[in-house]
Scaffold this motif. Structure first.
Motif, PDB file in Angstrom:
ATOM      1  N   VAL A  14     -17.069 -30.286 -40.081  1.00 60.09           N
ATOM      2  CA  VAL A  14     -17.593 -29.126 -40.820  1.00 60.09           C
ATOM      3  C   VAL A  14     -18.640 -29.581 -41.832  1.00 60.09           C
ATOM      4  O   VAL A  14     -19.723 -28.989 -41.930  1.00 60.09           O
ATOM      5  CB  VAL A  14     -16.447 -28.351 -41.521  1.00 60.09           C
ATOM      6  CG1 VAL A  14     -16.995 -27.306 -42.475  1.00 60.09           C
ATOM      7  CG2 VAL A  14     -15.539 -27.711 -40.488  1.00 60.09           C
ATOM      8  N   ILE A  15     -18.339 -30.648 -42.561  1.00 57.74           N
ATOM      9  CA  ILE A  15     -19.290 -31.173 -43.549  1.00 57.74           C
ATOM     10  C   ILE A  15     -20.591 -31.582 -42.860  1.00 57.74           C
ATOM     11  O   ILE A  15     -21.691 -31.263 -43.334  1.00 57.74           O
ATOM     12  CB  ILE A  15     -18.690 -32.367 -44.322  1.00 57.74           C
ATOM     13  CG1 ILE A  15     -17.422 -31.965 -45.067  1.00 57.74           C
ATOM     14  CG2 ILE A  15     -19.728 -32.987 -45.255  1.00 57.74           C
ATOM     15  CD1 ILE A  15     -17.610 -31.035 -46.228  1.00 57.74           C
ATOM     16  N   ALA A  16     -20.488 -32.281 -41.729  1.00 62.14           N
ATOM     17  CA  ALA A  16     -21.683 -32.730 -41.005  1.00 62.14           C
ATOM     18  C   ALA A  16     -22.517 -31.545 -40.522  1.00 62.14           C
ATOM     19  O   ALA A  16     -23.753 -31.566 -40.599  1.00 62.14           O
ATOM     20  CB  ALA A  16     -21.288 -33.619 -39.829  1.00 62.14           C
ATOM     21  N   LYS A  17     -21.850 -30.502 -40.053  1.00 60.96           N
ATOM     22  CA  LYS A  17     -22.568 -29.310 -39.569  1.00 60.96           C
ATOM     23  C   LYS A  17     -23.284 -28.595 -40.720  1.00 60.96           C
ATOM     24  O   LYS A  17     -24.438 -28.189 -40.586  1.00 60.96           O
ATOM     25  CB  LYS A  17     -21.588 -28.361 -38.887  1.00 60.96           C
ATOM     26  CG  LYS A  17     -22.231 -27.170 -38.248  1.00 60.96           C
ATOM     27  CD  LYS A  17     -21.224 -26.322 -37.491  1.00 60.96           C
ATOM     28  CE  LYS A  17     -21.912 -25.140 -36.857  1.00 60.96           C
ATOM     29  NZ  LYS A  17     -21.003 -24.341 -36.033  1.00 60.96           N
ATOM     30  N   LEU A  18     -22.614 -28.454 -41.852  1.00 56.51           N
ATOM     31  CA  LEU A  18     -23.233 -27.814 -43.018  1.00 56.51           C
ATOM     32  C   LEU A  18     -24.396 -28.656 -43.538  1.00 56.51           C
ATOM     33  O   LEU A  18     -25.426 -28.112 -43.953  1.00 56.51           O
ATOM     34  CB  LEU A  18     -22.196 -27.597 -44.119  1.00 56.51           C
ATOM     35  CG  LEU A  18     -21.127 -26.545 -43.821  1.00 56.51           C
ATOM     36  CD1 LEU A  18     -20.026 -26.600 -44.883  1.00 56.51           C
ATOM     37  CD2 LEU A  18     -21.739 -25.158 -43.746  1.00 56.51           C
TER      38      LEU A  18
END
Length: 70
Positions: A14-18
């Motif tokens: 999720v962090i990487a996508k954001l």
């Protein structure tokens, strides 16, 4: 490159996508696992950037962590 291990309350994917949505490229460590694992972190690679660019990217990551926490 630097491996940043995350607390369980954060999902590295999720962090990487954001981050990608904000033009920051980081890799979720979990994506490198062959089978399901408890690996949770980010692979950061800042060697091609100036100190100012790194500081700006880290500020964006900090904002993302605060966003996810809420």
């Amino acid at each position: 490159q630097i491996a940043l291990h995350l607390e369980d309350r954060f999902d590295d994917a999720v962090i990487a996508k954001l981050a990608a949505a904000r033009q920051i490229t980081v890799n979720a460590l979990s994506q490198f696992c062959y089978k399901p694992s408890s690996v949770n972190g980010l692979l950061l690679g800042f060697c091609a950037f100036t100190e100012e660019e790194m500081a700006a990217a880290l500020t964006v990551l900090k904002d993302i962590f605060h966003q996810v926490e809420q």
